[in-house]
Scaffold this motif. Structure first.
Motif, PDB file in Angstrom:
ATOM      1  N   LEU A  46       0.827  -1.190   0.000  1.00  0.00           N
ATOM      2  CA  LEU A  46       0.000   0.000   0.000  1.00  0.00           C
ATOM      3  C   LEU A  46       0.868   1.250   0.000  1.00  0.00           C
ATOM      4  N   VAL A  47       0.514   2.200  -0.837  1.00  0.00           N
ATOM      5  CA  VAL A  47       1.194   3.482  -0.818  1.00  0.00           C
ATOM      6  C   VAL A  47       0.483   4.377   0.184  1.00  0.00           C
ATOM      7  N   ASP A  48       1.144   5.439   0.592  1.00  0.00           N
ATOM      8  CA  ASP A  48       0.613   6.284   1.649  1.00  0.00           C
ATOM      9  C   ASP A  48      -0.749   6.859   1.291  1.00  0.00           C
ATOM     10  N   SER A  49      -0.963   7.226   0.027  1.00  0.00           N
ATOM     11  CA  SER A  49      -2.234   7.829  -0.377  1.00  0.00           C
ATOM     12  C   SER A  49      -3.383   6.834  -0.178  1.00  0.00           C
ATOM     13  N   GLU A  50      -3.122   5.563  -0.455  1.00  0.00           N
ATOM     14  CA  GLU A  50      -4.165   4.556  -0.256  1.00  0.00           C
ATOM     15  C   GLU A  50      -4.495   4.393   1.220  1.00  0.00           C
ATOM     16  N   VAL A  51      -3.460   4.357   2.047  1.00  0.00           N
ATOM     17  CA  VAL A  51      -3.667   4.231   3.486  1.00  0.00           C
ATOM     18  C   VAL A  51      -4.489   5.404   4.003  1.00  0.00           C
ATOM     19  N   GLN A  52      -4.115   6.615   3.589  1.00  0.00           N
ATOM     20  CA  GLN A  52      -4.856   7.790   4.033  1.00  0.00           C
ATOM     21  C   GLN A  52      -6.301   7.740   3.570  1.00  0.00           C
ATOM     22  N   ALA A  53      -6.545   7.228   2.381  1.00  0.00           N
ATOM     23  CA  ALA A  53      -7.911   7.128   1.874  1.00  0.00           C
ATOM     24  C   ALA A  53      -8.741   6.169   2.718  1.00  0.00           C
ATOM     25  N   TYR A  54      -8.142   5.049   3.134  1.00  0.00           N
ATOM     26  CA  TYR A  54      -8.870   4.096   3.968  1.00  0.00           C
ATOM     27  C   TYR A  54      -9.214   4.716   5.330  1.00  0.00           C
ATOM     28  N   TRP A  55      -8.266   5.427   5.906  1.00  0.00           N
ATOM     29  CA  TRP A  55      -8.535   6.061   7.200  1.00  0.00           C
ATOM     30  C   TRP A  55      -9.555   7.185   7.052  1.00  0.00           C
ATOM     31  N   ALA A  56      -9.529   7.890   5.931  1.00  0.00           N
ATOM     32  CA  ALA A  56     -10.520   8.942   5.698  1.00  0.00           C
ATOM     33  C   ALA A  56     -11.928   8.344   5.636  1.00  0.00           C
ATOM     34  N   LEU A  57     -12.047   7.163   5.054  1.00  0.00           N
ATOM     35  CA  LEU A  57     -13.343   6.479   5.005  1.00  0.00           C
ATOM     36  C   LEU A  57     -13.830   6.152   6.408  1.00  0.00           C
ATOM     37  N   LEU A  58     -12.945   5.651   7.262  1.00  0.00           N
ATOM     38  CA  LEU A  58     -13.328   5.312   8.631  1.00  0.00           C
ATOM     39  C   LEU A  58     -13.696   6.571   9.420  1.00  0.00           C
ATOM     40  N   GLU A  59     -12.927   7.633   9.231  1.00  0.00           N
ATOM     41  CA  GLU A  59     -13.208   8.875   9.949  1.00  0.00           C
ATOM     42  C   GLU A  59     -14.548   9.456   9.537  1.00  0.00           C
ATOM     43  N   ARG A  60     -14.863   9.359   8.260  1.00  0.00           N
ATOM     44  CA  ARG A  60     -16.143   9.888   7.790  1.00  0.00           C
ATOM     45  C   ARG A  60     -17.315   9.058   8.322  1.00  0.00           C
ATOM     46  N   ALA A  61     -17.082   7.767   8.514  1.00  0.00           N
ATOM     47  CA  ALA A  61     -18.155   6.896   9.003  1.00  0.00           C
ATOM     48  C   ALA A  61     -18.483   7.155  10.469  1.00  0.00           C
ATOM     49  N   ALA A  62     -17.464   7.495  11.256  1.00  0.00           N
ATOM     50  CA  ALA A  62     -17.681   7.703  12.696  1.00  0.00           C
ATOM     51  C   ALA A  62     -18.474   8.983  12.914  1.00  0.00           C
ATOM     52  N   PRO A  63     -19.615   8.916  13.590  1.00  0.00           N
ATOM     53  CA  PRO A  63     -20.392  10.134  13.840  1.00  0.00           C
ATOM     54  C   PRO A  63     -19.619  11.106  14.701  1.00  0.00           C
ATOM     55  N   PRO A  64     -19.747  12.399  14.445  1.00  0.00           N
ATOM     56  CA  PRO A  64     -18.982  13.387  15.220  1.00  0.00           C
ATOM     57  C   PRO A  64     -19.468  13.462  16.664  1.00  0.00           C
ATOM     58  N   THR A  65     -18.566  13.828  17.543  1.00  0.00           N
ATOM     59  CA  THR A  65     -18.933  14.015  18.946  1.00  0.00           C
ATOM     60  C   THR A  65     -19.501  15.423  19.131  1.00  0.00           C
ATOM     61  N   VAL A  66     -20.479  15.513  20.000  1.00  0.00           N
ATOM     62  CA  VAL A  66     -21.071  16.809  20.330  1.00  0.00           C
ATOM     63  C   VAL A  66     -20.817  17.041  21.814  1.00  0.00           C
ATOM     64  N   ALA A  67     -19.872  17.904  22.131  1.00  0.00           N
ATOM     65  CA  ALA A  67     -19.486  18.145  23.521  1.00  0.00           C
ATOM     66  C   ALA A  67     -20.094  19.453  24.011  1.00  0.00           C
ATOM     67  N   PRO A  68     -20.597  19.463  25.249  1.00  0.00           N
ATOM     68  CA  PRO A  68     -21.124  20.710  25.809  1.00  0.00           C
ATOM     69  C   PRO A  68     -20.002  21.711  26.067  1.00  0.00           C
ATOM     70  N   THR A  69     -20.362  22.955  26.195  1.00  0.00           N
ATOM     71  CA  THR A  69     -19.367  23.992  26.462  1.00  0.00           C
ATOM     72  C   THR A  69     -18.729  23.748  27.824  1.00  0.00           C
ATOM     73  N   PRO A  70     -17.394  23.641  27.887  1.00  0.00           N
ATOM     74  CA  PRO A  70     -16.747  23.350  29.174  1.00  0.00           C
ATOM     75  C   PRO A  70     -16.884  24.511  30.152  1.00  0.00           C
ATOM     76  N   ALA A  71     -17.092  24.163  31.417  1.00  0.00           N
ATOM     77  CA  ALA A  71     -17.214  25.178  32.466  1.00  0.00           C
ATOM     78  C   ALA A  71     -15.863  25.509  33.083  1.00  0.00           C
ATOM     79  N   LEU A  72     -14.879  24.632  32.883  1.00  0.00           N
ATOM     80  CA  LEU A  72     -13.563  24.823  33.496  1.00  0.00           C
ATOM     81  C   LEU A  72     -12.560  23.920  32.805  1.00  0.00           C
ATOM     82  N   THR A  73     -11.298  24.061  33.179  1.00  0.00           N
ATOM     83  CA  THR A  73     -10.230  23.179  32.689  1.00  0.00           C
ATOM     84  C   THR A  73      -9.621  22.440  33.874  1.00  0.00           C
ATOM     85  N   LEU A  74      -9.509  21.121  33.739  1.00  0.00           N
ATOM     86  CA  LEU A  74      -8.863  20.283  34.746  1.00  0.00           C
ATOM     87  C   LEU A  74      -7.456  19.958  34.282  1.00  0.00           C
TER      88      LEU A  74
END
Length: 467
Positions: A46-74
């Motif tokens: 596999l060349v790097d472009s193919e590897v990146q394409a496969y990971w891009a497919l997985l990243e697109r499939a994973a639904p995005p996280t929706v995080a609330p606005t943080p009240a502080l930093t730990l």
């Protein structure tokens, strides 16, 4: 036969002997359905472009996280080992306070942190422009500023008086536990060792009586409180580590049944079990790592070597006995969390797995850098399977190719060994709660074990039983 054996990769055969899964215990029906028995197109590098394409497919499939606005930093330690950080971490989750995290490397604290926090210690929080440190101070401040879900009863009540009295005794309990747990580092007589043990047992007796007097199951009654958050990180560690180091058992003891009930109640608390609790494998593996790390002058005594052997054996057993998550929706979310972690951290995982100059857990053998392709294949397959467990469809567009399987007919046996070794390595390096919460880690380890077994079976079959 002799010539064929010598043509095989020697390092790969050695790696197979080190893996813990017995190949002959894999059921025949399982062998019949693993991916490498299906016909696939010939494998090409596999060349790097193919590897990146496969990971891009997985990243697109994973639904995005929706995080609330943080009240502080730990600000907490990178490894998730600091019990004082865990106190605050647990309180934040129990109260439902959204927060950001900044991880601080305790061996190389950044200058900006040392300038910001006068003690230079963790934990600390930043609330607006205000910086607060010391776990006790932080936790009381959080109770004052976020009163919506109180973990301390209001002042001038009997319940508050009981909790304050027991909080005041926490430091004595921790000191007695430390003197007992780390007594082997001191030159003590048998009587002194017995005295430290008796002191610690007396503290546990007091804790047992306190739980019983207020009816349990928590330390101050029926509900989780700040008192439980104060004690939990230490009791959690002692329950796993003292049986190994000193043959001292807190759990399932006839002497402390109410305390055993407290452990059960804590395990049923989602903010603890699903967020901050370390798992048995991680705390057991830490015994081995710390014993090596803190050996005087780097010299491991016979006693320490025996402890390391016990810890490594117990860690391997804990890895094999991790129960699956029973609740379907919780398991689905845990699998999704684990998949996202692989997507976010794959470059760091690839680097760690092939790091020939590792700084931590150096007794865990890394792969040769030339095997990075097989680590990447394994991670990609693990991510895909986790997404499927999370009921997430990974469908390529018309212009994209489907994800290739980790194993294929044209793969050499020693290449499959590298995939298996990578899966075992990542599983062993996974630390809870440093890297993932316990439920997500259990899902990830389950997938990694599955992949390792399939790759080992492939190697065994493809080599005629030589690997």
């Amino acid at each position: 036969q002799e010539g064929h054996e010598h043509s095989l990769d020697v390092r790969a055969r050695a790696a197979m002997r080190l893996t813990s899964a017995p190949l002959l215990l894999l059921p025949l029906e399982r062998l019949a359905c693993i991916p490498w028995r299906v016909s696939h197109a010939p494998r090409a590098q596999l060349v790097d472009s193919e590897v990146q394409a496969y990971w891009a497919l997985l990243e697109r499939a994973a639904p995005p996280t929706v995080a609330p606005t943080p009240a502080l930093t730990l600000y907490r330690d990178t490894n998730g080992w600091c019990p004082f950080c865990e106190r605050v971490w647990l309180q934040l989750h129990a109260k439902g306070i959204p927060f950001d995290e900044e991880l601080i490397n305790l061996r190389d604290k950044p200058e900006w942190y040392k300038e910001m926090v006068p003690t230079t210690l963790v934990p600390a929080i930043k609330l607006g422009s205000e910086v607060i440190w010391e776990s006790d101070t932080i936790m009381r401040t959080l109770e004052e500023r976020f009163p919506e879900k109180p973990l301390l009863p209001s002042g001038d009540t009997d319940e508050r008086e009981i909790i304050e009295e027991r909080l005041a005794g926490c430091a004595d309990m921790l000191a007695a536990g430390a003197r007992f747990a780390y007594g082997s580092r001191d030159s003590l007589s048998a009587d002194e060792v017995a005295g430290r043990r008796a002191e610690f047992e007396g503290m546990l007796d007091t804790l047992e009586a306190n739980i019983s007097s207020t009816g349990g199951p928590f330390l101050a009654g029926a509900d989780f409180s700040l008192l439980d958050a104060f004690y939990a990180p230490f009791l959690e560690r002692w329950a796993v580590q003292l049986p190994l180091s000193l043959d001292f058992h807190i759990r399932q003891s006839l002497r402390w049944p109410a305390l055993d009930g407290w452990f059960d109640a804590m395990d049923a608390l989602p903010a603890y079990r699903q967020k901050v609790k370390g798992d048995a494998y991680s705390w057991t593996a830490a015994v081995s790592a710390f014993t090596r790390m803190f050996a005087p002058n780097g010299t491991i005594s016979d006693e320490s070597a025996a402890l390391i052997k016990r810890a490594d054996s117990a860690a391997a057993a804990a890895m094999r006995s991790m129960p699956p998550t029973e609740e379907a929706e919780v398991a689905r979310q845990a699998a999704l969390t684990a998949a996202r972690k692989l997507l976010e951290n794959r470059e760091a995982i690839l680097a760690d797995a092939t790091n020939t100059e590792a700084k931590s857990q150096t007794h865990i053998e890394r792969l040769d850098p030339c095997d990075v392709e097989y680590v990447e294949r394994m991670l990609r397959e693990a991510t895909s399977r986790l997404l499927k467990r999370a009921s997430v469809s990974v469908e390529p567009s018309d212009e994209e190719e489907e994800l290739p399987p980790m194993l294929s007919r044209t793969m050499a046996p020693h290449e499959a060994v590298a995939c298996a070794q990578a899966a075992r390595l990542v599983s062993a390096r996974l630390c809870v709660p440093r890297d993932l919460d316990g439920l997500a880690a259990a899902e990830l380890r389950s997938v990694l074990h599955e992949l390792a077994c399939e790759a080992e079976a492939f190697a065994w079959s493809g080599s005629g039983g030589l690997l």
